[in-house]
Motif scaffolding. Structure first.
Motif, PDB file in Angstrom:
ATOM      1  N   ASP A   8      -8.460   4.642   3.323  1.00  0.00           N
ATOM      2  CA  ASP A   8      -8.886   4.886   1.991  1.00  0.00           C
ATOM      3  C   ASP A   8      -7.989   4.117   0.771  1.00  0.00           C
ATOM      4  OD1 ASP A   8     -11.337   5.749   2.933  1.00  0.00           O
ATOM      5  OD2 ASP A   8     -10.627   7.902   2.561  1.00  0.00           O
ATOM      6  N   ARG A   9      -6.673   4.381   1.093  1.00  0.00           N
ATOM      7  CA  ARG A   9      -5.764   3.898   0.061  1.00  0.00           C
ATOM      8  C   ARG A   9      -5.884   2.305   0.050  1.00  0.00           C
ATOM      9  NH1 ARG A   9      -1.979   5.024  -3.232  1.00  0.00           N
ATOM     10  NH2 ARG A   9      -0.213   3.197  -3.437  1.00  0.00           N
ATOM     11  N   ALA A  21       0.794  -1.219   0.101  1.00  0.00           N
ATOM     12  CA  ALA A  21      -0.055   0.115  -0.156  1.00  0.00           C
ATOM     13  C   ALA A  21       0.899   1.303   0.133  1.00  0.00           C
ATOM     14  CB  ALA A  21      -0.915  -0.004   1.088  1.00  0.00           C
ATOM     15  N   SER A  22       2.029   1.106   0.757  1.00  0.00           N
ATOM     16  CA  SER A  22       3.096   2.355   0.601  1.00  0.00           C
ATOM     17  C   SER A  22       3.801   2.402  -0.511  1.00  0.00           C
ATOM     18  CB  SER A  22       3.874   2.055   1.872  1.00  0.00           C
ATOM     19  OG  SER A  22       5.141   2.809   1.628  1.00  0.00           O
ATOM     20  N   GLN A  23       3.703   3.513  -1.394  1.00  0.00           N
ATOM     21  CA  GLN A  23       4.754   3.561  -2.512  1.00  0.00           C
ATOM     22  C   GLN A  23       6.297   3.655  -1.927  1.00  0.00           C
ATOM     23  OE1 GLN A  23       4.328   4.192  -5.736  1.00  0.00           O
ATOM     24  NE2 GLN A  23       2.408   5.158  -6.171  1.00  0.00           N
ATOM     25  N   GLY A  53      -9.087   1.097  -1.617  1.00  0.00           N
ATOM     26  CA  GLY A  53      -9.060   1.248  -3.398  1.00  0.00           C
ATOM     27  C   GLY A  53      -8.081   0.425  -3.719  1.00  0.00           C
ATOM     28  N   ILE A  54      -7.252  -0.016  -3.136  1.00  0.00           N
ATOM     29  CA  ILE A  54      -6.329  -1.268  -3.665  1.00  0.00           C
ATOM     30  C   ILE A  54      -7.074  -2.540  -3.641  1.00  0.00           C
ATOM     31  CG2 ILE A  54      -4.256  -2.761  -3.300  1.00  0.00           C
ATOM     32  CD1 ILE A  54      -2.842  -0.050  -2.247  1.00  0.00           C
ATOM     33  N   ILE A  64      -1.002   4.119   7.312  1.00  0.00           N
ATOM     34  CA  ILE A  64      -1.481   4.169   5.936  1.00  0.00           C
ATOM     35  C   ILE A  64      -2.724   4.298   5.956  1.00  0.00           C
ATOM     36  CG2 ILE A  64      -1.942   2.668   3.748  1.00  0.00           C
ATOM     37  CD1 ILE A  64       1.145   3.356   4.232  1.00  0.00           C
ATOM     38  N   ASP A  65      -3.266   5.596   5.085  1.00  0.00           N
ATOM     39  CA  ASP A  65      -4.416   5.792   5.082  1.00  0.00           C
ATOM     40  C   ASP A  65      -5.445   4.661   4.636  1.00  0.00           C
ATOM     41  OD1 ASP A  65      -6.439   8.308   4.874  1.00  0.00           O
ATOM     42  OD2 ASP A  65      -6.848   7.441   2.893  1.00  0.00           O
ATOM     43  N   CYS A  93       3.669   1.798  -6.971  1.00  0.00           N
ATOM     44  CA  CYS A  93       2.423   0.821  -7.138  1.00  0.00           C
ATOM     45  C   CYS A  93       1.916   0.759  -8.351  1.00  0.00           C
ATOM     46  CB  CYS A  93       1.577   1.411  -5.992  1.00  0.00           C
ATOM     47  SG  CYS A  93       2.285   1.462  -4.315  1.00  0.00           S
ATOM     48  N   GLU A  94       1.874   1.899  -9.393  1.00  0.00           N
ATOM     49  CA  GLU A  94       1.215   1.631 -10.386  1.00  0.00           C
ATOM     50  C   GLU A  94       1.718   0.768 -11.487  1.00  0.00           C
ATOM     51  OE1 GLU A  94       2.082   4.550  -8.808  1.00  0.00           O
ATOM     52  OE2 GLU A  94       0.241   5.451  -8.302  1.00  0.00           O
TER      53      GLU A  94
END
Lengths: 321, 321
Positions: free
Chosen positions: A167-168, A114-116, A171-172, A164-165, A127-128
């Motif tokens: 929402d992130r 989750a963390s870039q 989203g993943i 870590i947020d 992550c992308e």
């Protein structure tokens, strides 16, 4: 929300807690001593008779990156597979997926943080880029009829970025599911989660995901692993990773803990009346062979202390009082 | 019962959790290496500045039975007492109580096991004899204006008898209170408790006892210590024993855990938003001095791994990806 675990009222019964044994992969991957292929196979064969329905048996990562698991093909090809056990392989990329499918892995487990920053440190890409690369792997795995799971690493905290947020993470999870990935693992990669945070995030994820599709992966780095399991269970989670002996983590920090320990978790469940289907005495016998196999003590505590329910003979002098 | 800890709803605030530090007594009592009186005093003086309101600073047991604590008088007489800190002494009998009162202990802690067999093994007498002997101690302590606490050892299980009947524990708590003993400790002496059992027994005891009078004493023998704390807290308990570094237990079983670890507990509370009033960085600095003082590694994990909230610098290679 009513407490189903700590409640003072007796519950009629608890739902089964499913343990996925990950010692052969997440445990052995950081061992500095080479474990012979035959010993890995013997370990997995032993675990296969303990009642597990899921075993993460190896990874198909570059042998340069993780030399300890460079024999993944031989392991997957030679283990004695038990009916009803799903043998999972961790794969980092399409090449790893091809190798895992050739070796007849039942399920592929993909990983992105989750963390870039952690993903760049661990996977050497953003992550992308990780997500984009998953597309080909998913298509290939589904075509081959394999199951798919994807892990959100550092879902509860990153050693570089901190908290870590939520929402992130959500989203993943959504992105994984939209790709056609059925199983999702939320991993507390470096043991930063606390029970309250776990309860909240699990409840949110289970608003959209069936419990049967969700696995929680906790490390016991700061002693909170089993408390986090109970918090997640109370929020509805039913599947958990754990490693025989509590293997994993950092072998260079003596006494520091790795994954939550399978036999400690099963002992807890046995004591609380939560069914797991796992044979604890068999598991303890296997765990007690680990120090000889690896050349060092392991963090698991029940293998040393015995089960809660084991009683000791009364000393002679007591009989005379 | 509503879950206040794991709830997905945000609670406005949690009640304070009070930690009684017991390393100087329950931690040091089984250390095979002699700890100099000056070092004991320095340890207690350090603990006194961390925000604790209660420290179990020593015991007045026969020096033949527990040579490691034979300097109880000197310790109690020479420590720098901080205002607002209660310094507790464990006493096994009237002679020990006299010694503790002479040394100006603020509170005496008496002990009897719920298990007859364990009491015979530990105190060399029956429970009935123990209770009868408490009478004189209580009278003497109250006359001297000292506080009183009594511990029910093996309250959750006995290594010889197994599970202990709850009614028996409740009966002992009642007997203690009828004698005029204000504080009660339920001790899981050998780490046999599980969270469900803890929640149930604590809820029953708190039907008759105010939370301010109840202390829970858990060992982490099988890795369940912090999970048991959360279960007890959720059932209304607010006072807990813990030992710096997780000292205690059996020093002859490497890796086996003793008392729950104070800094691991405070780290958990900090992360969950449960106030303790204790300064974790100060505590960690003290804990990190224990291996040099005792000549061996200690079980506490946060002193090794750092707090959940500690972040690490990003490696250079990551910045270049």
């Amino acid at each position: 929300m009513n407490s189903t675990i700590f409640s003072t009222r007796e519950a009629a019964s608890f739902d089964q807690l499913i343990v996925q044994e990950v010692a052969p992969r997440d445990g052995l991957q950081i061992e500095p001593t080479w474990v012979e292929t035959a010993d890995k196979i013997a370990l997995i064969n032993g675990l296969s008779t303990c009642g597990f329905t899921r075993i993460e048996a190896g990874s198909f990562v570059s042998p340069k990156a993780i030399p300890a698991l460079r024999d993944g093909e031989a392991v997957f090809q030679q283990i004695e597979r038990q009916a009803g056990v799903i043998y999972v392989a961790l794969v980092p990329n399409l090449k790893g997926a091809e190798r895992a499918l050739s070796a007849r892995a039942d399920e592929l487990n993909l990983v992105m943080s989750a963390s870039q920053t952690h993903n760049r440190a661990n996977m050497r890409m953003s992550c992308e880029s990780s997500l984009a690369a998953f597309d080909d792997i998913v298509r290939r795995a589904l075509a081959a009829g394999a199951r798919l799971n994807a892990t959100v690493a550092t879902a509860f905290g990153c050693p570089f970025e901190g908290r870590i947020d939520e929402d992130r993470v959500i989203g993943i999870v959504d992105a994984y599911r939209e790709m056609g990935i059925e199983g999702i693992t939320l991993a507390d990669t470096t043991g930063m989660a606390n029970p309250r945070q776990v309860a909240r995030l699990v409840a949110r994820v289970l608003e959209a995901l069936p419990a049967a599709a969700l696995t929680l992966h906790f490390h016991n780095t700061r002693g909170l692993g089993l408390a986090n399991v109970l918090a997640a269970y109370e929020s509805g989670a039913r599947r958990f990773d754990a490693a025989l002996g509590g293997l994993g983590g950092c072998p260079f920090a003596p006494g520091a803990s790795g994954n939550i320990c399978t036999e400690d978790l099963v002992n807890l469940c046995d004591e609380m009346g939560i069914p797991t289907g796992i044979d604890l005495p068999k598991l303890l016998a296997l765990s007690r062979g680990l120090p000889a196999l690896l050349g060092h003590d392991v963090p698991g505590q029940v293998a040393k202390a015995g089960r809660n329910c084991d009683v000791h003979p009364v000393p002679d002098y007591v009989r005379q009082i």
